[in-house]
Design an enzyme around this catalytic site. Structure first.
Site, PDB file in Angstrom:
ATOM      1  N   LYS A   4      -1.126  -4.642  -0.548  1.00  0.00           N
ATOM      2  CA  LYS A   4      -1.149  -3.209  -0.634  1.00  0.00           C
ATOM      3  C   LYS A   4      -0.604  -2.783  -1.787  1.00  0.00           C
ATOM      4  O   LYS A   4      -0.909  -1.651  -2.190  1.00  0.00           O
ATOM      5  CB  LYS A   4      -0.422  -2.579   0.677  1.00  0.00           C
ATOM      6  CG  LYS A   4      -1.305  -2.846   2.044  1.00  0.00           C
ATOM      7  CD  LYS A   4      -0.833  -2.083   3.214  1.00  0.00           C
ATOM      8  CE  LYS A   4       0.412  -2.654   3.563  1.00  0.00           C
ATOM      9  NZ  LYS A   4       0.512  -3.983   4.221  1.00  0.00           N
TER      10      LYS A   4
ATOM     11  N   TYR B 197       5.914  -0.005  -0.640  1.00  0.00           N
ATOM     12  CA  TYR B 197       6.445  -1.465  -1.128  1.00  0.00           C
ATOM     13  C   TYR B 197       6.915  -0.819  -2.594  1.00  0.00           C
ATOM     14  O   TYR B 197       7.881  -1.698  -2.865  1.00  0.00           O
ATOM     15  CB  TYR B 197       5.088  -2.087  -1.412  1.00  0.00           C
ATOM     16  CG  TYR B 197       4.424  -2.812  -0.511  1.00  0.00           C
ATOM     17  CD1 TYR B 197       4.959  -3.067   0.705  1.00  0.00           C
ATOM     18  CD2 TYR B 197       3.225  -3.603  -0.527  1.00  0.00           C
ATOM     19  CE1 TYR B 197       4.538  -3.931   1.828  1.00  0.00           C
ATOM     20  CE2 TYR B 197       2.527  -4.126   0.656  1.00  0.00           C
ATOM     21  CZ  TYR B 197       3.235  -4.206   1.542  1.00  0.00           C
ATOM     22  OH  TYR B 197       2.852  -5.203   2.652  1.00  0.00           O
TER      23      TYR B 197
END
Length: 353
Positions: free
Chosen positions: A112, A144
């Site tokens: 991702k 992230y």
């Protein structure tokens, strides 16, 4: 010097595989989770990463040299994902800071990084595949990135090295895991066999026909060990995949063969597992009773939403491993072998019949 590891998310797919690899190498291992599971060669640490005071108390007296972070909590929006998951990393590294024992922190994120968060998964302008580390971040909010920034800030403060590891979809065993394609497909195949329903590919034509890759949990664990003990790998981000590529039109038949069922022909229609399995909890309970399985609650085993997200992507996704290869990490794992080994393990542990 004895290596001392703190594995955060020790009961998950990545954490449990990492605990085994490090334990086999003779490391002292602490396994942190809200509800730690019993694991060989692992000292459990019960703690909530969102409770700074309780976390500091739980970690008091521990002196890990290496920290492996493979834990996250899914939230309703990406803004909440950022708020909660960055706080977890920040609280952890703040609690460990006074001991000054940490030499390296390894953070596990995923693709991702390149594909975008679930709210914008596989949409908009994406980097070309194969994904390479040099492509950097997308211009969108992503938890992230927020987790990475917390690691970078703590590294600047406390002087440890770091590594970031980006696996593709992970094949491995863990009960109660939020993203578990292998066990999800095993449960789905078992239900299809039990009921006589067609074993239908739930995704889109691009995933059926296009190339993809995956990451075996044990290979990822070995990559974590390698990066945390190889000076040339310090302060680097890495993709981590098995090394092979495949098409789901081939893999679907391999999975069907293992379960002794036929793979239904794919007609190009997406049939999400969330819809196919929406009413299957009672069926699974029946199967569990019939075969004396260890987990009668289907929802503790499956994550259809995540499998649907992966198999519903409109782009071909493959990942470049050249950066790791050039630095000496040469491990390779055929993905079909990883799936079949997982199914054998699930059967041995009475999680599927």
């Amino acid at each position: 010097m004895t290596h001392k590891a703190l594995i955060v998310g020790a009961s998950g797919i990545v954490g449990s595989a990492t605990a085994k690899v490090l334990g086999d190498e003779g490391w002292q291992v602490w396994g942190l989770a809200r509800t730690p599971a019993q694991q060989a060669n692992v000292t459990p640490v019960a703690a909530d990463l969102l409770d700074p005071a309780a976390l500091a108390s739980a970690l008091s007296g521990l002196d890990p040299s290496h920290v492996f972070i493979s834990s996250w909590l899914r939230q309703a929006t990406e803004a909440d994902n950022i708020r909660v998951n960055s706080a977890m990393v920040r609280n952890l590294l703040t609690a460990l800071s006074p001991a000054k024992s940490v030499k390296h922190v390894a953070l596990v994120t995923g693709l991702k990084h390149y594909l975008g968060p679930f709210e914008n998964y596989g949409k908009g302008v994406l980097p070309q595949t194969p994904f390479r580390e040099e492509q950097g971040r997308l211009d969108v909010d992503n938890f992230y990135y927020a987790q990475e920034d917390e690691v970078f800030a703590a590294a600047d403060r406390d002087g440890f090295t770091w590594s970031v590891h980006r696996p593709h979809t992970i094949v491995g065993k863990a009960v109660g895991n939020a993203m578990n394609m292998g066990t999800t497909l095993a449960v789905y195949a078992t239900i299809c066999k039990h009921t006589g329903r067609p074993f239908r590919f739930p995704g889109v034509g691009m995933q059926w026909e296009g190339l993809t890759d995956m990451t075996d949990a044990a290979l990822l664990a070995r990559h974590l060990l390698w990066a945390s003990t190889t000076p040339a790998a310090a302060n680097q981000d890495f993709n981590v995949v098995n090394g092979d590529v495949f098409r789901w039109k081939w893999m679907w038949g391999r999975i069907a063969d293992w379960f002794g069922i036929e793979a239904a022909p794919f007609d190009g229609t997406m049939r999400p597992l969330e819809e196919q399995m929406a009413d299957d909890a009672a069926t699974w309970s029946e199967i569990a009773r019939q075969y004396d399985l260890a987990e009668p609650d289907m929802n503790r085993l499956v994550s259809p939403w995540h499998t649907d997200a992966d198999l519903g992507r409109p782009i071909e996704v493959i990942t470049d491993m050249s950066k790791s290869r050039r630095l000496g990490f040469l491990d390779y794992q055929p993905t079909d072998d990883a799936f079949l080994a997982l199914f054998e393990e699930l059967r041995a542990d009475r999680l599927i019949p």
